[in-house]
Write a protein that holds these residues in place. Structure first.
Motif, PDB file in Angstrom:
ATOM      1  N   ARG A 224       0.832  -1.216   0.000  1.00  0.00           N
ATOM      2  CA  ARG A 224       0.000   0.000   0.000  1.00  0.00           C
ATOM      3  C   ARG A 224       0.861   1.259   0.000  1.00  0.00           C
ATOM      4  O   ARG A 224       0.436   2.307  -0.503  1.00  0.00           O
ATOM      5  N   HIS A 225       2.070   1.180   0.565  1.00  0.00           N
ATOM      6  CA  HIS A 225       2.948   2.352   0.591  1.00  0.00           C
ATOM      7  C   HIS A 225       3.346   2.758  -0.831  1.00  0.00           C
ATOM      8  O   HIS A 225       3.482   3.946  -1.125  1.00  0.00           O
ATOM      9  N   ILE A 226       3.524   1.757  -1.699  1.00  0.00           N
ATOM     10  CA  ILE A 226       3.851   2.059  -3.097  1.00  0.00           C
ATOM     11  C   ILE A 226       2.636   2.630  -3.802  1.00  0.00           C
ATOM     12  O   ILE A 226       2.711   3.654  -4.479  1.00  0.00           O
ATOM     13  N   TYR A 227       1.484   1.972  -3.639  1.00  0.00           N
ATOM     14  CA  TYR A 227       0.275   2.433  -4.326  1.00  0.00           C
ATOM     15  C   TYR A 227      -0.128   3.829  -3.872  1.00  0.00           C
ATOM     16  O   TYR A 227      -0.518   4.668  -4.692  1.00  0.00           O
ATOM     17  N   ASN A 228      -0.015   4.111  -2.583  1.00  0.00           N
ATOM     18  CA  ASN A 228      -0.383   5.442  -2.076  1.00  0.00           C
ATOM     19  C   ASN A 228       0.553   6.511  -2.630  1.00  0.00           C
ATOM     20  O   ASN A 228       0.119   7.612  -2.981  1.00  0.00           O
ATOM     21  N   ARG A 229       1.814   6.198  -2.708  1.00  0.00           N
ATOM     22  CA  ARG A 229       2.796   7.185  -3.172  1.00  0.00           C
ATOM     23  C   ARG A 229       2.654   7.446  -4.667  1.00  0.00           C
ATOM     24  O   ARG A 229       2.792   8.570  -5.137  1.00  0.00           O
ATOM     25  N   LEU A 230       2.377   6.393  -5.425  1.00  0.00           N
ATOM     26  CA  LEU A 230       2.262   6.546  -6.874  1.00  0.00           C
ATOM     27  C   LEU A 230       0.874   6.992  -7.299  1.00  0.00           C
ATOM     28  O   LEU A 230       0.658   7.337  -8.464  1.00  0.00           O
ATOM     29  N   GLU A 231      -0.073   6.945  -6.365  1.00  0.00           N
ATOM     30  CA  GLU A 231      -1.457   7.357  -6.635  1.00  0.00           C
ATOM     31  C   GLU A 231      -2.033   6.634  -7.851  1.00  0.00           C
ATOM     32  O   GLU A 231      -2.612   7.228  -8.747  1.00  0.00           O
ATOM     33  N   GLN A 232      -1.817   5.337  -7.872  1.00  0.00           N
ATOM     34  CA  GLN A 232      -2.401   4.521  -8.932  1.00  0.00           C
ATOM     35  C   GLN A 232      -2.664   3.142  -8.363  1.00  0.00           C
ATOM     36  O   GLN A 232      -2.183   2.769  -7.311  1.00  0.00           O
ATOM     37  N   SER A 233      -3.475   2.382  -9.058  1.00  0.00           N
ATOM     38  CA  SER A 233      -3.883   1.080  -8.527  1.00  0.00           C
ATOM     39  C   SER A 233      -3.551  -0.064  -9.475  1.00  0.00           C
ATOM     40  O   SER A 233      -4.099  -1.154  -9.361  1.00  0.00           O
ATOM     41  N   ASN A 234      -2.661   0.173 -10.441  1.00  0.00           N
ATOM     42  CA  ASN A 234      -2.292  -0.897 -11.358  1.00  0.00           C
ATOM     43  C   ASN A 234      -1.524  -1.991 -10.623  1.00  0.00           C
ATOM     44  O   ASN A 234      -0.772  -1.728  -9.689  1.00  0.00           O
ATOM     45  N   ASP A 235      -1.733  -3.214 -11.054  1.00  0.00           N
ATOM     46  CA  ASP A 235      -1.050  -4.337 -10.433  1.00  0.00           C
ATOM     47  C   ASP A 235       0.439  -4.280 -10.769  1.00  0.00           C
ATOM     48  O   ASP A 235       0.826  -4.211 -11.930  1.00  0.00           O
ATOM     49  N   LEU A 260      18.029  -0.656  -9.081  1.00  0.00           N
ATOM     50  CA  LEU A 260      17.092   0.445  -9.305  1.00  0.00           C
ATOM     51  C   LEU A 260      15.732  -0.140  -9.658  1.00  0.00           C
ATOM     52  O   LEU A 260      15.644  -1.207 -10.277  1.00  0.00           O
ATOM     53  N   GLY A 261      14.666   0.563  -9.273  1.00  0.00           N
ATOM     54  CA  GLY A 261      13.337   0.095  -9.628  1.00  0.00           C
ATOM     55  C   GLY A 261      13.154  -0.061 -11.119  1.00  0.00           C
ATOM     56  O   GLY A 261      12.403  -0.923 -11.574  1.00  0.00           O
ATOM     57  N   THR A 262      13.864   0.745 -11.901  1.00  0.00           N
ATOM     58  CA  THR A 262      13.750   0.681 -13.360  1.00  0.00           C
ATOM     59  C   THR A 262      14.506  -0.498 -13.960  1.00  0.00           C
ATOM     60  O   THR A 262      14.389  -0.764 -15.152  1.00  0.00           O
ATOM     61  N   GLU A 263      15.290  -1.204 -13.133  1.00  0.00           N
ATOM     62  CA  GLU A 263      16.045  -2.347 -13.647  1.00  0.00           C
ATOM     63  C   GLU A 263      15.237  -3.637 -13.641  1.00  0.00           C
ATOM     64  O   GLU A 263      15.677  -4.651 -14.169  1.00  0.00           O
ATOM     65  N   VAL A 264      14.071  -3.617 -13.008  1.00  0.00           N
ATOM     66  CA  VAL A 264      13.173  -4.757 -13.079  1.00  0.00           C
ATOM     67  C   VAL A 264      11.974  -4.357 -13.924  1.00  0.00           C
ATOM     68  O   VAL A 264      11.748  -3.174 -14.179  1.00  0.00           O
ATOM     69  N   ASP A 265      11.223  -5.342 -14.323  1.00  0.00           N
ATOM     70  CA  ASP A 265      10.130  -5.077 -15.272  1.00  0.00           C
ATOM     71  C   ASP A 265       8.907  -4.528 -14.544  1.00  0.00           C
ATOM     72  O   ASP A 265       7.848  -5.132 -14.526  1.00  0.00           O
ATOM     73  N   GLN A 266       9.091  -3.365 -13.945  1.00  0.00           N
ATOM     74  CA  GLN A 266       8.005  -2.686 -13.230  1.00  0.00           C
ATOM     75  C   GLN A 266       8.065  -1.206 -13.629  1.00  0.00           C
ATOM     76  O   GLN A 266       8.784  -0.422 -13.028  1.00  0.00           O
ATOM     77  N   ALA A 267       7.334  -0.826 -14.657  1.00  0.00           N
ATOM     78  CA  ALA A 267       7.454   0.515 -15.222  1.00  0.00           C
ATOM     79  C   ALA A 267       7.140   1.616 -14.222  1.00  0.00           C
ATOM     80  O   ALA A 267       7.583   2.756 -14.372  1.00  0.00           O
ATOM     81  N   ASN A 268       6.377   1.304 -13.187  1.00  0.00           N
ATOM     82  CA  ASN A 268       5.958   2.335 -12.240  1.00  0.00           C
ATOM     83  C   ASN A 268       6.875   2.490 -11.039  1.00  0.00           C
ATOM     84  O   ASN A 268       6.533   3.185 -10.091  1.00  0.00           O
ATOM     85  N   LEU A 269       8.036   1.837 -11.052  1.00  0.00           N
ATOM     86  CA  LEU A 269       8.937   1.903  -9.903  1.00  0.00           C
ATOM     87  C   LEU A 269      10.098   2.868 -10.125  1.00  0.00           C
ATOM     88  O   LEU A 269      11.175   2.692  -9.561  1.00  0.00           O
ATOM     89  N   SER A 270       9.880   3.891 -10.926  1.00  0.00           N
ATOM     90  CA  SER A 270      10.889   4.931 -11.087  1.00  0.00           C
ATOM     91  C   SER A 270      11.097   5.644  -9.761  1.00  0.00           C
ATOM     92  O   SER A 270      10.147   5.888  -9.008  1.00  0.00           O
ATOM     93  N   ARG A 271      12.364   5.969  -9.460  1.00  0.00           N
ATOM     94  CA  ARG A 271      12.758   6.609  -8.201  1.00  0.00           C
ATOM     95  C   ARG A 271      12.528   5.685  -7.001  1.00  0.00           C
ATOM     96  O   ARG A 271      12.276   6.131  -5.888  1.00  0.00           O
ATOM     97  N   TYR A 272      12.593   4.385  -7.253  1.00  0.00           N
ATOM     98  CA  TYR A 272      12.570   3.394  -6.191  1.00  0.00           C
ATOM     99  C   TYR A 272      13.880   2.617  -6.200  1.00  0.00           C
ATOM    100  O   TYR A 272      14.513   2.427  -7.244  1.00  0.00           O
ATOM    101  N   ILE A 273      14.285   2.155  -5.018  1.00  0.00           N
ATOM    102  CA  ILE A 273      15.475   1.348  -4.837  1.00  0.00           C
ATOM    103  C   ILE A 273      15.057  -0.002  -4.269  1.00  0.00           C
ATOM    104  O   ILE A 273      14.156  -0.085  -3.425  1.00  0.00           O
ATOM    105  N   ILE A 274      15.699  -1.054  -4.735  1.00  0.00           N
ATOM    106  CA  ILE A 274      15.439  -2.398  -4.221  1.00  0.00           C
ATOM    107  C   ILE A 274      16.697  -2.888  -3.517  1.00  0.00           C
ATOM    108  O   ILE A 274      17.757  -3.014  -4.133  1.00  0.00           O
TER     109      ILE A 274
END
Length: 314
Positions: A224-235, A260-274
């Motif tokens: 939910r922390h990701i969904y709330n921050r990105l303000e979207q509900s895509n899986d 980097l979030g962009t290094e995995v196949d998750q287009a909405n994880l820009s500016r995220y770190i794993i």
């Protein structure tokens, strides 16, 4: 990438001030006032300009302070931390994994994706075979703590309570004090010693057990922390598919690794770190513990949390 001692100092200061949970652009005047810097704002600005030319920092707005780029965050973690030595050959138990995931998510507002221990490494204490219904037996593979892996198998044509009892004795001989993985190998190797009435079905039973015991599983805490921050509900396909992607990128790497979030196949994880750590049980690799956090999260504190779990000797 070679940085001067001064540029390294300024870069480290930017990272510490930015990755504090707030993510506010860092001004040169703020760095100049930090304890131990002993340089003026103009010198800091020049250093920031050089760091920007290297692609490590950028300015989000005109006249704003600087923030780290994705490259800058990854460079900082890889060059300023000895990640490979942190949580090396990490061996938490399942309860510690789940507790840590909930603790990190709640305290730092991050998402944790954790691969659960492989069922195949569970050590069997005893086996029970129950008459489940008209067509099936229920096999219970029970560990010392009383937890079991259960699977239904087809009954042999001449099913009887006596045959079921004999099969249970044989299964206990095969699996007793063995891991599930080793027990499956022993089922194949010892098939000739099974009751003749059961031998025709052993191949099918072994295959069904292999399929069930090889199933990957995971828990996801704090999505939910990701969904709330990105303000979207895509899986975002977090869970086992996400862990498989991380494993493909970090195969054979021990200790803490960073993606980097962009290094995995998750287009909405820009500016995220794993942040990802592999873990082991009985010297056997199990899966990975991943923390998916925004770039401005207090990353240093999160990394330190991995050192708080008592290590077991290999």
């Amino acid at each position: 990438m070679k940085l001067s001692a001064r540029d390294k100092q300024v870069f480290s200061a930017v990272m510490s001030l930015y990755c504090n949970g707030e993510g506010v652009p860092v001004a040169s005047s703020k760095i100049a006032k930090m304890k131990g810097m002993a340089i003026c704002s103009a010198t800091v600005r020049n250093a920031m300009a050089r760091l920007e030319n290297h692609g490590l920092l950028f300015s989000p707005h005109t006249s704003a302070g600087r923030v780290p780029s994705d490259l800058g965050i990854k460079y900082w973690l890889q060059e300023y931390f000895e990640l490979a030595t942190i949580a090396k050959f990490w061996q938490p138990d399942q309860e510690q994994l789940v507790t840590l995931a909930h603790s990190l998510s709640q305290h730092y507002q991050v998402c944790c994706v954790v691969g659960l221990p492989q069922v195949s490494s569970q050590k069997v204490f005893r086996v029970e075979v129950l008459d489940f219904d008209r067509k099936h037996w229920l096999v219970l593979l029970i560990d010392k703590a009383g937890q079991s892996q259960n699977i239904c198998i087809n009954k042999p044509a001449d099913n009887s309570d006596e045959l079921r009892y004999q099969f249970a004795l044989w299964m206990n001989t095969v699996f007793s004090q063995q891991t599930l993985k080793e027990g499956l190998h022993r089922m194949r190797a010892m098939a000739h010693s099974a009751m003749p009435n059961c031998r025709d079905l052993l191949t099918q039973w072994t295959r069904e057990l292999s399929l069930q015991l090889g199933t990957d599983n995971s828990i996801v805490v704090g999505e939910r922390h990701i969904y709330n921050r990105l303000e979207q509900s895509n899986d975002l396909s977090l869970g086992v598919p996400f862990l498989h992607q991380v494993e493909d990128k970090l195969a054979f790497r021990d200790g803490v690794s960073v993606l980097l979030g962009t290094e995995v196949d998750q287009a909405n994880l820009s500016r995220y770190i794993i942040l990802s750590v592999p873990y082991f049980m009985d010297q056997e690799y199990q899966s990975r513990f991943c923390v998916v956090c925004p770039a401005e999260a207090p990353i240093e504190s999160i990394i330190e949390e991995f050192t708080r779990i008592e290590q077991k000797g290999p």
